[in-house]
Scaffold this active site. Structure first.
Site, mmCIF file in Angstrom:
data_model
loop_
_atom_site.group_PDB
_atom_site.id
_atom_site.type_symbol
_atom_site.label_atom_id
_atom_site.label_comp_id
_atom_site.label_asym_id
_atom_site.label_seq_id
_atom_site.Cartn_x
_atom_site.Cartn_y
_atom_site.Cartn_z
ATOM 1 N N GLU A 3 -4.693 -2.149 -4.321
ATOM 2 C CA GLU A 3 -3.401 -2.855 -4.246
ATOM 3 C C GLU A 3 -2.997 -3.476 -5.586
ATOM 4 O O GLU A 3 -1.963 -4.125 -5.675
ATOM 5 C CB GLU A 3 -3.467 -3.950 -3.162
ATOM 6 N N ASN A 27 3.845 1.075 -1.514
ATOM 7 C CA ASN A 27 2.785 1.923 -0.950
ATOM 8 C C ASN A 27 3.365 2.951 0.035
ATOM 9 O O ASN A 27 3.131 2.896 1.244
ATOM 10 C CB ASN A 27 1.731 1.035 -0.291
ATOM 11 N N TYR A 48 2.359 4.587 8.736
ATOM 12 C CA TYR A 48 2.605 3.578 9.774
ATOM 13 C C TYR A 48 3.845 3.922 10.603
ATOM 14 O O TYR A 48 3.851 3.751 11.820
ATOM 15 C CB TYR A 48 2.754 2.193 9.137
#
Lengths: 161, 161
Positions: free
Chosen positions: B29, B127, B134
């Protein structure tokens, strides 16, 4: 003269007032259609064997002017607990008198007592007065993140693909 | 041949592995500088008297290929608990094999068992692979909300204005 609010934890007898505050907030947020909580459900989730969250009221004299609902979160990066403020609401006729700030200050004290590393909450992007107020307190918008939500009706699809 | 991951809860003996996963995620990240957690801190917060979060590993054979850290949240509108996924990580060399999905499916099963109304997590806006993944699971971005964060160094300012 401005009377500061007393902040006090809610008890099970306060469930009707809690639900009224939840509905008041939902109306302000234009999300009233999303409220499916009932007194019975709140009694079980907030005042059962394993409370899912904590509730405090801001009271001026005999009147409850606002409330906050919060639970403990966790940051892996810090390795520490945090407090997550799920709801903060001051009744429209009692705004601008510092009661929202009193509720947040109570939570900041609690966060210190519990050794928490952060205090977080979500704000609707159109709610400019709230955003300005929060920035004035030193809170930083986590603009680089988006929360994703999987609702109950989608759990099954993920479990049994 | 793809071997599906076994999902298993972490124990206190796993703290070094948990910290390694946290660091792996933070590096991915680009937030490695934010990790201040230590083994000692994680031992106390995750495996003390009142655990702040739960941790599960995804394991393939003898190797731990990923992990998830989560805690219970609460929705006032639903009056119900939820699960909040603080961290989800699959080691880069094990991606694309369904392990992230296995971890999420485990959480969805747990959410059903615990009567939760939602499963939520935050994603960094850059991202794209994660966001597409998702969305494919049926999760919806809560684009209209922004999370505000008050860090520990600002608590005092709010408490003693």
């Amino acid at each position: 003269m401005r009377q500061p609010a007393e902040i006090e934890p809610a008890t099970v007898a306060d469930v009707p007032d809690i639900l009224a505050m939840i509905r008041g907030l939902a109306e302000y947020e234009k999300l009233a259609d999303q409220v499916t909580a009932t007194e019975e459900v709140l009694r079980a989730s907030l005042f059962g064997d394993s409370p899912a969250a904590e509730v405090v009221f801001a009271r001026v004299g005999e009147e409850r002017v606002g409330f906050a609902v919060f639970f403990e979160s966790f940051s892996t990066f810090l390795g520490k607990r945090g407090l997550y403020l799920e709801d903060l609401f001051v009744k429209p006729e009692h705004r601008g008198r510092g009661h929202g700030r009193s509720l947040l200050a109570y939570l900041a004290r609690l966060a210190v007592e519990r050794g928490c590393g952060r205090l977080e909450w979500a704000v609707l992007n159109w709610n400019t007065p709230a955003i300005e107020f929060y920035k004035g307190l030193g809170a930083a918008p986590q603009d680089e993140w988006t929360v994703f939500r999987l609702t109950e009706d989608r759990f099954r699809r993920l479990i049994e693909p």
